[in-house]
Design a protein around this motif. Sequence first.
Motif, PDB file in Angstrom:
ATOM      1  N   ASP A  58      32.996  29.304  51.991  1.00 37.79           N
ATOM      2  CA  ASP A  58      31.623  29.110  51.737  1.00 37.79           C
ATOM      3  C   ASP A  58      31.038  29.846  50.546  1.00 37.79           C
ATOM      4  OD1 ASP A  58      31.412  27.501  53.914  1.00 37.79           O
ATOM      5  OD2 ASP A  58      31.543  29.361  55.297  1.00 37.79           O
ATOM      6  N   HIS A  59      31.655  30.836  50.186  1.00 40.79           N
ATOM      7  CA  HIS A  59      31.332  31.898  49.106  1.00 40.79           C
ATOM      8  C   HIS A  59      32.232  32.361  48.135  1.00 40.79           C
ATOM      9  CE1 HIS A  59      27.195  31.982  51.118  1.00 40.79           C
ATOM     10  NE2 HIS A  59      27.875  32.266  52.204  1.00 40.79           N
ATOM     11  N   PRO A  60      32.981  31.568  47.254  1.00 41.34           N
ATOM     12  CA  PRO A  60      34.115  31.826  46.519  1.00 41.34           C
ATOM     13  C   PRO A  60      33.545  32.687  45.509  1.00 41.34           C
ATOM     14  CG  PRO A  60      33.238  29.561  46.015  1.00 41.34           C
ATOM     15  CD  PRO A  60      32.469  29.795  47.154  1.00 41.34           C
ATOM     16  N   PRO A  61      34.478  33.501  44.696  1.00 48.04           N
ATOM     17  CA  PRO A  61      34.257  34.433  43.642  1.00 48.04           C
ATOM     18  C   PRO A  61      33.650  33.552  42.476  1.00 48.04           C
ATOM     19  CG  PRO A  61      36.195  34.834  44.531  1.00 48.04           C
ATOM     20  CD  PRO A  61      35.834  33.532  45.263  1.00 48.04           C
ATOM     21  N   GLU A  62      32.560  34.111  41.883  1.00 46.44           N
ATOM     22  CA  GLU A  62      31.917  33.244  40.714  1.00 46.44           C
ATOM     23  C   GLU A  62      32.626  33.714  39.500  1.00 46.44           C
ATOM     24  OE1 GLU A  62      27.757  33.590  40.869  1.00 46.44           O
ATOM     25  OE2 GLU A  62      27.340  33.000  43.030  1.00 46.44           O
ATOM     26  N   GLY A  63      32.735  32.856  38.532  1.00 54.00           N
ATOM     27  CA  GLY A  63      33.378  33.043  37.498  1.00 54.00           C
ATOM     28  C   GLY A  63      34.850  32.918  37.434  1.00 54.00           C
ATOM     29  N   CYS A  64      35.153  32.892  38.496  1.00 53.97           N
ATOM     30  CA  CYS A  64      36.826  32.970  38.803  1.00 53.97           C
ATOM     31  C   CYS A  64      37.515  31.589  38.971  1.00 53.97           C
ATOM     32  CB  CYS A  64      37.148  34.085  39.810  1.00 53.97           C
ATOM     33  SG  CYS A  64      36.369  35.719  39.607  1.00 53.97           S
ATOM     34  N   SER A 121      45.029  43.435  44.646  1.00 56.06           N
ATOM     35  CA  SER A 121      45.070  42.820  45.954  1.00 56.06           C
ATOM     36  C   SER A 121      44.744  44.011  47.015  1.00 56.06           C
ATOM     37  CB  SER A 121      46.651  42.821  46.267  1.00 56.06           C
ATOM     38  OG  SER A 121      46.660  41.922  47.680  1.00 56.06           O
ATOM     39  N   ASP A 122      43.940  43.461  48.112  1.00 55.64           N
ATOM     40  CA  ASP A 122      43.828  44.308  49.313  1.00 55.64           C
ATOM     41  C   ASP A 122      42.929  45.396  49.469  1.00 55.64           C
ATOM     42  OD1 ASP A 122      45.799  42.987  51.314  1.00 55.64           O
ATOM     43  OD2 ASP A 122      47.001  43.374  49.595  1.00 55.64           O
ATOM     44  N   GLN A 123      42.700  46.211  48.320  1.00 59.40           N
ATOM     45  CA  GLN A 123      41.858  47.275  48.213  1.00 59.40           C
ATOM     46  C   GLN A 123      41.082  47.364  47.081  1.00 59.40           C
ATOM     47  OE1 GLN A 123      42.937  51.310  50.225  1.00 59.40           O
ATOM     48  NE2 GLN A 123      42.593  51.987  48.217  1.00 59.40           N
ATOM     49  N   VAL A 124      39.702  47.389  47.095  1.00 63.00           N
ATOM     50  CA  VAL A 124      39.067  47.538  45.964  1.00 63.00           C
ATOM     51  C   VAL A 124      39.410  48.848  45.327  1.00 63.00           C
ATOM     52  CG1 VAL A 124      36.615  48.118  45.033  1.00 63.00           C
ATOM     53  CG2 VAL A 124      36.914  46.102  46.981  1.00 63.00           C
ATOM     54  N   ILE A 146      43.935  33.909  44.553  1.00 61.01           N
ATOM     55  CA  ILE A 146      44.288  33.075  45.819  1.00 61.01           C
ATOM     56  C   ILE A 146      43.865  33.975  46.926  1.00 61.01           C
ATOM     57  CG2 ILE A 146      46.547  32.105  44.736  1.00 61.01           C
ATOM     58  CD1 ILE A 146      47.930  34.469  45.914  1.00 61.01           C
ATOM     59  N   ARG A 147      43.841  33.113  47.887  1.00 60.39           N
ATOM     60  CA  ARG A 147      43.163  33.801  49.154  1.00 60.39           C
ATOM     61  C   ARG A 147      44.269  34.467  50.080  1.00 60.39           C
ATOM     62  NH1 ARG A 147      40.717  28.640  48.543  1.00 60.39           N
ATOM     63  NH2 ARG A 147      42.424  27.340  49.680  1.00 60.39           N
ATOM     64  N   GLY A 148      43.773  35.701  50.486  1.00 62.16           N
ATOM     65  CA  GLY A 148      44.467  36.477  51.521  1.00 62.16           C
ATOM     66  C   GLY A 148      44.246  35.966  52.822  1.00 62.16           C
ATOM     67  N   ASN A 149      44.776  36.466  53.761  1.00 65.07           N
ATOM     68  CA  ASN A 149      44.554  36.160  55.440  1.00 65.07           C
ATOM     69  C   ASN A 149      43.129  36.724  55.775  1.00 65.07           C
ATOM     70  OD1 ASN A 149      46.211  38.625  55.036  1.00 65.07           O
ATOM     71  ND2 ASN A 149      45.779  38.912  57.052  1.00 65.07           N
ATOM     72  N   HIS A 150      42.630  37.303  55.222  1.00 62.43           N
ATOM     73  CA  HIS A 150      41.219  37.801  55.268  1.00 62.43           C
ATOM     74  C   HIS A 150      40.047  37.243  54.609  1.00 62.43           C
ATOM     75  CE1 HIS A 150      42.705  40.590  58.246  1.00 62.43           C
ATOM     76  NE2 HIS A 150      43.492  41.308  57.235  1.00 62.43           N
ATOM     77  N   ASP A 151      40.490  36.071  53.707  1.00 64.67           N
ATOM     78  CA  ASP A 151      39.576  35.552  52.667  1.00 64.67           C
ATOM     79  C   ASP A 151      38.920  34.356  53.267  1.00 64.67           C
ATOM     80  OD1 ASP A 151      39.785  37.750  51.084  1.00 64.67           O
ATOM     81  OD2 ASP A 151      41.450  36.829  50.056  1.00 64.67           O
ATOM     82  N   ASP A 152      38.650  34.320  54.535  1.00 66.52           N
ATOM     83  CA  ASP A 152      37.917  33.080  55.093  1.00 66.52           C
ATOM     84  C   ASP A 152      36.900  32.598  54.647  1.00 66.52           C
ATOM     85  OD1 ASP A 152      40.288  32.699  56.526  1.00 66.52           O
ATOM     86  OD2 ASP A 152      39.187  32.832  58.613  1.00 66.52           O
ATOM     87  N   CYS A 195      45.424  38.834  44.289  1.00 59.57           N
ATOM     88  CA  CYS A 195      46.352  38.398  44.940  1.00 59.57           C
ATOM     89  C   CYS A 195      45.701  38.236  46.554  1.00 59.57           C
ATOM     90  CB  CYS A 195      47.638  39.130  44.945  1.00 59.57           C
ATOM     91  SG  CYS A 195      48.408  38.773  43.276  1.00 59.57           S
ATOM     92  N   GLY A 196      44.403  38.521  46.731  1.00 59.51           N
ATOM     93  CA  GLY A 196      43.992  38.278  47.947  1.00 59.51           C
ATOM     94  C   GLY A 196      43.470  39.432  48.748  1.00 59.51           C
ATOM     95  N   ASP A 197      42.682  39.197  49.682  1.00 65.93           N
ATOM     96  CA  ASP A 197      41.804  40.274  50.645  1.00 65.93           C
ATOM     97  C   ASP A 197      41.149  41.167  49.762  1.00 65.93           C
ATOM     98  OD1 ASP A 197      42.963  39.091  52.937  1.00 65.93           O
ATOM     99  OD2 ASP A 197      44.581  40.466  53.277  1.00 65.93           O
ATOM    100  N   LEU A 198      40.286  40.586  48.893  1.00 64.47           N
ATOM    101  CA  LEU A 198      39.294  41.441  48.115  1.00 64.47           C
ATOM    102  C   LEU A 198      37.950  40.565  48.003  1.00 64.47           C
ATOM    103  CD1 LEU A 198      41.450  42.020  44.950  1.00 64.47           C
ATOM    104  CD2 LEU A 198      40.729  43.656  46.372  1.00 64.47           C
ATOM    105  N   PRO A 199      36.842  41.471  48.039  1.00 66.09           N
ATOM    106  CA  PRO A 199      35.666  40.985  48.208  1.00 66.09           C
ATOM    107  C   PRO A 199      35.305  39.948  47.154  1.00 66.09           C
ATOM    108  CG  PRO A 199      35.466  43.146  48.857  1.00 66.09           C
ATOM    109  CD  PRO A 199      36.886  42.930  48.028  1.00 66.09           C
ATOM    110  N   ALA A 200      34.570  38.689  47.377  1.00 68.80           N
ATOM    111  CA  ALA A 200      34.230  37.874  46.466  1.00 68.80           C
ATOM    112  C   ALA A 200      33.389  38.415  45.317  1.00 68.80           C
ATOM    113  CB  ALA A 200      33.654  36.515  46.853  1.00 68.80           C
ATOM    114  N   GLU A 201      32.533  39.534  45.628  1.00 73.28           N
ATOM    115  CA  GLU A 201      31.488  40.299  44.782  1.00 73.28           C
ATOM    116  C   GLU A 201      32.471  40.989  43.880  1.00 73.28           C
ATOM    117  OE1 GLU A 201      31.336  41.201  48.492  1.00 73.28           O
ATOM    118  OE2 GLU A 201      30.516  38.979  48.667  1.00 73.28           O
TER     119      GLU A 201
END
Length: 197
Positions: free
Chosen positions: A64-70, A7-10, A54-60, A32-38
């Motif tokens: 348009d570009h959901p994580p692929e393969g997830c 979550s939150d930080q790569v 799931i999406r975090g509050n910064h995952d708008d 658990c959210g707020d992670l780059p789709a890439e």
Amino acid sequence: MNILVLSDQVSAALWEHFEKSRLDRVDLILACGDLPAEYLSFLATFFHGPVLYIRGNHDDSYEDHPPEGCICIEDDIYVYRGIRILGLGGSLRYKPGRNQYTEREMNRRVRRLWLKLHRNKGFDILMTHAPAYGIGDGEGAVHTGFLTFLRLLEKYSPRFFVHGHMHLNYGGSARRLSRYQNTVVVNAFEKFVIEYE
């Protein structure tokens, strides 16, 4: 079963300094959210099991570009090797945004799940972005948790409650592990492995 929660930080160990062997003993990934789709797509490429998110509050941008393969498990119960995982993303509303909810809106989301909860006889892991109210949440609207999650824990008593949103490097009340009644509460910040026996 080893479950990697994120979550939150790569995590540099899983991104810039990635070695595939780091995932060898992991059976399931929960993001658990707020992670780059890439980042999630990258992990899904090398991982042999499912990557649930799931999406975090910064995952708008996921719209348009959901994580692929997830696999997105928002407002759903995903069953993996008999483990029932309920996913509810977003945070308490503090400004306009797709993935922010009032307490009433989150409660409505949960009420709509009644048939899935009934069919699955509850759940074993509650996976959210925001914490529950009073369990490792913070002060102010940005980091306050949901009372709705507290009620879910009290009613269904899952083995684990895994959430993000509360950065461990912020200090304050955020903790990696705690307990609420019979449930182990895990803050998934960056990365952590839980053992599900």
